[in-house]
Design a protein around this motif. Sequence first.
Motif, PDB file in Angstrom:
ATOM      1  N   THR A  66       0.740  -1.186   0.039  1.00 13.14           N
ATOM      2  CA  THR A  66      -0.036  -0.009   0.013  1.00 13.14           C
ATOM      3  C   THR A  66       1.012   1.169  -0.132  1.00 13.14           C
ATOM      4  OG1 THR A  66      -0.296   0.298   2.353  1.00 13.14           O
ATOM      5  CG2 THR A  66      -1.615  -1.182   1.333  1.00 13.14           C
ATOM      6  N   GLN A  67       0.287   2.268   0.042  1.00  4.69           N
ATOM      7  CA  GLN A  67       0.972   3.653   0.068  1.00  4.69           C
ATOM      8  C   GLN A  67       1.837   3.517   1.302  1.00  4.69           C
ATOM      9  OE1 GLN A  67      -1.299   6.946  -0.322  1.00  4.69           O
ATOM     10  NE2 GLN A  67      -0.006   7.892  -1.632  1.00  4.69           N
ATOM     11  N   THR A  68       1.741   3.109   2.512  1.00  7.80           N
ATOM     12  CA  THR A  68       2.519   3.138   3.661  1.00  7.80           C
ATOM     13  C   THR A  68       3.033   1.941   4.239  1.00  7.80           C
ATOM     14  OG1 THR A  68       0.539   2.653   4.986  1.00  7.80           O
ATOM     15  CG2 THR A  68       1.106   5.074   4.276  1.00  7.80           C
ATOM     16  N   HIS A  69       2.655   0.584   3.651  1.00  4.99           N
ATOM     17  CA  HIS A  69       2.811  -0.643   4.154  1.00  4.99           C
ATOM     18  C   HIS A  69       3.278  -1.655   3.298  1.00  4.99           C
ATOM     19  CE1 HIS A  69       1.485   1.206   7.789  1.00  4.99           C
ATOM     20  NE2 HIS A  69       2.120   0.051   8.557  1.00  4.99           N
ATOM     21  N   LEU A  70       4.068  -2.605   3.632  1.00  2.00           N
ATOM     22  CA  LEU A  70       4.435  -3.975   2.946  1.00  2.00           C
ATOM     23  C   LEU A  70       3.472  -5.083   3.479  1.00  2.00           C
ATOM     24  CD1 LEU A  70       7.796  -5.341   2.099  1.00  2.00           C
ATOM     25  CD2 LEU A  70       5.998  -6.646   3.284  1.00  2.00           C
ATOM     26  N   VAL A  71       2.791  -5.788   2.558  1.00  2.00           N
ATOM     27  CA  VAL A  71       1.770  -6.875   3.185  1.00  2.00           C
ATOM     28  C   VAL A  71       2.181  -8.030   2.711  1.00  2.00           C
ATOM     29  CG1 VAL A  71      -0.481  -7.705   3.394  1.00  2.00           C
ATOM     30  CG2 VAL A  71      -0.105  -5.209   3.133  1.00  2.00           C
ATOM     31  N   LEU A  72       2.582  -8.919   3.634  1.00  2.00           N
ATOM     32  CA  LEU A  72       3.476 -10.457   3.382  1.00  2.00           C
ATOM     33  C   LEU A  72       2.671 -11.280   3.561  1.00  2.00           C
ATOM     34  CD1 LEU A  72       6.357 -11.178   2.908  1.00  2.00           C
ATOM     35  CD2 LEU A  72       6.414 -11.523   5.368  1.00  2.00           C
ATOM     36  N   SER A  73       2.657 -12.437   2.544  1.00  2.00           N
ATOM     37  CA  SER A  73       1.864 -13.760   2.711  1.00  2.00           C
ATOM     38  C   SER A  73       3.053 -14.864   3.045  1.00  2.00           C
ATOM     39  CB  SER A  73       1.122 -13.982   1.556  1.00  2.00           C
ATOM     40  OG  SER A  73       0.705 -15.388   1.436  1.00  2.00           O
ATOM     41  N   VAL A  74       2.908 -15.500   4.380  1.00  2.00           N
ATOM     42  CA  VAL A  74       3.892 -16.407   4.631  1.00  2.00           C
ATOM     43  C   VAL A  74       2.989 -17.826   4.930  1.00  2.00           C
ATOM     44  CG1 VAL A  74       5.532 -14.855   5.523  1.00  2.00           C
ATOM     45  CG2 VAL A  74       3.759 -16.060   7.263  1.00  2.00           C
ATOM     46  N   ARG A  75       3.935 -18.949   4.887  1.00  2.00           N
ATOM     47  CA  ARG A  75       3.161 -20.107   5.396  1.00  2.00           C
ATOM     48  C   ARG A  75       4.079 -20.657   6.471  1.00  2.00           C
ATOM     49  NH1 ARG A  75      -0.706 -23.342   3.779  1.00  2.00           N
ATOM     50  NH2 ARG A  75      -0.730 -22.077   1.686  1.00  2.00           N
ATOM     51  N   LYS A  76       3.732 -20.922   7.848  1.00  2.00           N
ATOM     52  CA  LYS A  76       4.482 -21.531   8.951  1.00  2.00           C
ATOM     53  C   LYS A  76       3.677 -22.457   9.595  1.00  2.00           C
ATOM     54  CE  LYS A  76       6.725 -19.739  13.204  1.00  2.00           C
ATOM     55  NZ  LYS A  76       6.919 -18.821  13.966  1.00  2.00           N
ATOM     56  N   ASP A  77       4.319 -23.746   9.845  1.00  2.00           N
ATOM     57  CA  ASP A  77       3.423 -24.507  10.402  1.00  2.00           C
ATOM     58  C   ASP A  77       2.115 -25.152   9.735  1.00  2.00           C
ATOM     59  OD1 ASP A  77       5.210 -24.750  12.709  1.00  2.00           O
ATOM     60  OD2 ASP A  77       4.174 -23.163  13.642  1.00  2.00           O
ATOM     61  N   THR A  78       2.252 -25.264   8.428  1.00  2.00           N
ATOM     62  CA  THR A  78       1.245 -25.554   7.658  1.00  2.00           C
ATOM     63  C   THR A  78       0.295 -24.389   7.304  1.00  2.00           C
ATOM     64  OG1 THR A  78      -0.335 -26.770   8.662  1.00  2.00           O
ATOM     65  CG2 THR A  78       1.543 -27.855   8.083  1.00  2.00           C
ATOM     66  N   ILE A  79       0.327 -23.444   8.029  1.00  2.00           N
ATOM     67  CA  ILE A  79      -0.867 -22.560   7.980  1.00  2.00           C
ATOM     68  C   ILE A  79      -0.293 -21.218   7.374  1.00  2.00           C
ATOM     69  CG2 ILE A  79      -2.288 -21.021   9.496  1.00  2.00           C
ATOM     70  CD1 ILE A  79      -2.972 -24.117   9.669  1.00  2.00           C
ATOM     71  N   GLU A  80      -1.419 -20.669   6.377  1.00  2.00           N
ATOM     72  CA  GLU A  80      -1.069 -19.420   5.784  1.00  2.00           C
ATOM     73  C   GLU A  80      -1.264 -18.340   6.480  1.00  2.00           C
ATOM     74  OE1 GLU A  80      -1.554 -17.553   1.182  1.00  2.00           O
ATOM     75  OE2 GLU A  80      -2.750 -19.423   1.576  1.00  2.00           O
ATOM     76  N   ARG A  81      -0.530 -17.339   6.784  1.00  2.00           N
ATOM     77  CA  ARG A  81      -0.768 -16.098   7.449  1.00  2.00           C
ATOM     78  C   ARG A  81      -0.306 -14.960   6.772  1.00  2.00           C
ATOM     79  NH1 ARG A  81       0.448 -18.616  12.885  1.00  2.00           N
ATOM     80  NH2 ARG A  81       1.326 -20.840  12.476  1.00  2.00           N
ATOM     81  N   VAL A  82      -1.043 -13.739   7.190  1.00  2.36           N
ATOM     82  CA  VAL A  82      -0.616 -12.276   6.646  1.00  2.36           C
ATOM     83  C   VAL A  82       0.254 -11.763   7.802  1.00  2.36           C
ATOM     84  CG1 VAL A  82      -1.708 -10.269   5.888  1.00  2.36           C
ATOM     85  CG2 VAL A  82      -2.732 -12.369   5.222  1.00  2.36           C
ATOM     86  N   GLN A  83       1.293 -11.106   7.336  1.00  2.00           N
ATOM     87  CA  GLN A  83       2.302 -10.048   8.186  1.00  2.00           C
ATOM     88  C   GLN A  83       2.225  -8.693   7.498  1.00  2.00           C
ATOM     89  OE1 GLN A  83       5.656 -12.251   8.651  1.00  2.00           O
ATOM     90  NE2 GLN A  83       4.841 -13.621  10.017  1.00  2.00           N
ATOM     91  N   VAL A  84       2.296  -7.860   8.185  1.00  2.00           N
ATOM     92  CA  VAL A  84       2.487  -6.340   7.645  1.00  2.00           C
ATOM     93  C   VAL A  84       3.796  -5.673   8.246  1.00  2.00           C
ATOM     94  CG1 VAL A  84       0.132  -6.089   7.193  1.00  2.00           C
ATOM     95  CG2 VAL A  84       1.160  -5.473   9.349  1.00  2.00           C
ATOM     96  N   LEU A  85       4.427  -4.775   7.379  1.00  2.00           N
ATOM     97  CA  LEU A  85       5.605  -4.079   7.809  1.00  2.00           C
ATOM     98  C   LEU A  85       5.514  -2.643   7.251  1.00  2.00           C
ATOM     99  CD1 LEU A  85       8.341  -4.546   9.261  1.00  2.00           C
ATOM    100  CD2 LEU A  85       9.044  -5.319   7.086  1.00  2.00           C
ATOM    101  N   PRO A  86       5.796  -1.479   8.092  1.00  2.00           N
ATOM    102  CA  PRO A  86       5.756  -0.299   7.516  1.00  2.00           C
ATOM    103  C   PRO A  86       6.742  -0.098   6.250  1.00  2.00           C
ATOM    104  CG  PRO A  86       5.582   0.008   9.786  1.00  2.00           C
ATOM    105  CD  PRO A  86       5.993  -1.568   9.390  1.00  2.00           C
ATOM    106  N   LEU A  87       6.532   0.704   5.544  1.00  2.00           N
ATOM    107  CA  LEU A  87       7.468   0.853   4.320  1.00  2.00           C
ATOM    108  C   LEU A  87       8.786   2.061   4.977  1.00  2.00           C
ATOM    109  CD1 LEU A  87       5.418   1.424   1.140  1.00  2.00           C
ATOM    110  CD2 LEU A  87       6.644  -0.660   1.824  1.00  2.00           C
TER     111      LEU A  87
END
Length: 734
Positions: free
Chosen positions: A361-382
Amino acid sequence: MEAMTVDAPALVTPVPPPARKVPFERTHHGDTFVDHYEWMRDKESPELIEYLQRENAYTESVTQHQEPLRDAIFTEIKDRTQETDLSVPARKRGWWYYSRTEEGKQYGIQCRVAAHDTGDLGRDWTPPDVVPGQPVTGEQILLDGNDLAEGKPFFSLGGMSVTEDGTLLAYCEDNAGDERFTLRIKDLRTDELLPDEVPNIFYGLSFSPDGSRVYYTVVDDSWRPYQVRAHTLGTPVADDVVVYQEDDVAMWTGFEVSADRTQLLISIGCSEYSEYRVLDLARPADGLTTLISRDERILYDAEPVTIDDARYYLLTHDRNAKNSMVSLVAADQFTRPLAEQDWTTVIPHDDAVRVNGVTVTQTHLVLSVRKDTIERVQVLPLAGLGTPEQGLPAEPDFDEELFTSNLANAEFDSPIIRLVYASYLTPPRVYDYVLEDGTLELRKETEVRGGYDPAQYVAERQWAPAADGTLIPLSVVRRAELAQDGTNPAVIYAYGSYETSMDPSFSIARLSLLDRGIIYVTAHIRGGGEMGRSWYEQGKKLTKKNTFTDFVDATTHLSTSGWADPNRVAAIGGSAGGLLMGAVANLAPEKYQAIVAQVPFVDALTTILDPELPLSALEWEEWGNPITDQEVYRYMKEYTPYENVRPVAYPRIAAVTSFNDTRVLYVEPAKWVAQLRETTTGSEPIVLKTEMDGGHGGASGRYSRWRDVAWDYAFAADAVGATEVLSRSTSLVE
């Protein structure tokens, strides 16, 4: 006078239609295979069409006793579904977009209402209160699928795009099920169609930022997306420009417009490496620029981003990172040789975490990861990205063990992102995640009608040991009161190819199996992506057999764990999972009472040996190339289901296919069923059911799909003797 006697009518056992045998020799690497049913490939043959229709009549006759069960399951699906419903509106520019369904109608209706800017962040980004079944003030219907489908044997949308100013809508529809779409443009100010019409395009389309052009893809004769084209509104289709053409038959081509709407990103790749060509949409005449050449053999995705007025790319890549990582690379670095480029790590590699990709987005990185078989969403400011000030990604917190969290929407200028959460027991929930402070706002939970109570069910993880010692994760869902006494029926499902993960999800249809006492198991076998890149690599090419033996070992575990009766297990799988069904039918037919093979890829070797057939060349990175590699040919010949049918007692089998499927041709299950019937030493019925108007996903329309699911589930439930719903008052646990 003597009493008269009347003989009872004799029961007539249905007889399958005879399949004519015509020897056809296929020779490769000094090996000749005689195929007696290759004649069925002639789709235009009246004999073939009549044969498939007779097969359908035979299937209906053999399974006629299942019709009440099919009707019951269909009714249960229908009664549990909120038929008049709508999605949570999502904001884009000055509009809230959503879709809704109406009771009794097959297809969705695409709508929007105007948004308002008040300067209040919470108010401006809170979706309007739209109530199912009630008129929506100011609603504009963009597309009504029911109207578009009227009088047509099949209907499916292949994509939609709205111009930045919200005045034009591009959409494409398929009316045959063959995944060839027609592009049309609608003026949303007048509700009139423009004269522009582009036939025979593939999935996906997008307007240029100024709304003057529509980008789309085209497939070649083997159904491979190989061209990205641009249609300028108001000009003849013959003048459409080929923006990019990929001539390597083993590479797939796609495109998207970058999140910041500045670039057209053309991706060319296979499962092992890729390449990006980018077009500056403000200066399209400058042509395409290559980021990292495919010659470097790096598998990557790219997203442009501006930080402190400087231009960068975020790369999700596998360079020295089997599970992938994320790097930040200045745009000017790509003019230098790869070894001399300066890459900054944003998300480091982790053997336990698979990085799937990023958006911004204009302000954040949005990350899709898989850990312990489970898909998750993580966010990090640019802000601070790639510097010592960069923080750790934040992740929304959920309280179930087995769940899926996916990014549903992330508009570039939005202060929120839209997430969809679901589990085996929790119907889909829609959340808005506020990027600034990490709060979650629940916008909707899908309603399940009829008094659904998740406490009546259990979802848990089990681990099945494979023959080589590898532990295979299983997701096991069941009624809570079932006892571990070895008497329960079970259905086991898997896919196991293309690094595709079978993630936890809620299914209204699956409740119909659970409520009949069936334990439903998803086996996360090798070849899928649930346990990272290595998990996938251990189930492809010359290790593909692990996929099949994992499934058999998972079935053995289920049967010996005390949860399932080994004589009451059915298996279901589709497409590449249908190949799995054919393989396990040959490997361990005695372990299954029934097998449902949906659009099954059961004649894999014949298909991949012919690069002219749809998508064949693209499969080389998954299975290997048997044309040039004798070892691959030998290995595939050892497992491809059609060529390994043997004289054993096969269980009852249903092969379900579609006549217009372009991904797995109808001829594969048709040939397979004929060979099974000829060879089996058992007496169980083997049937072929062909949807004459459907595609890879079967018939179109939600009610038609529900009937398809009900048919498959009834076939399996009948085989394992689980046709009656358990009494709610019955407790099998003391």
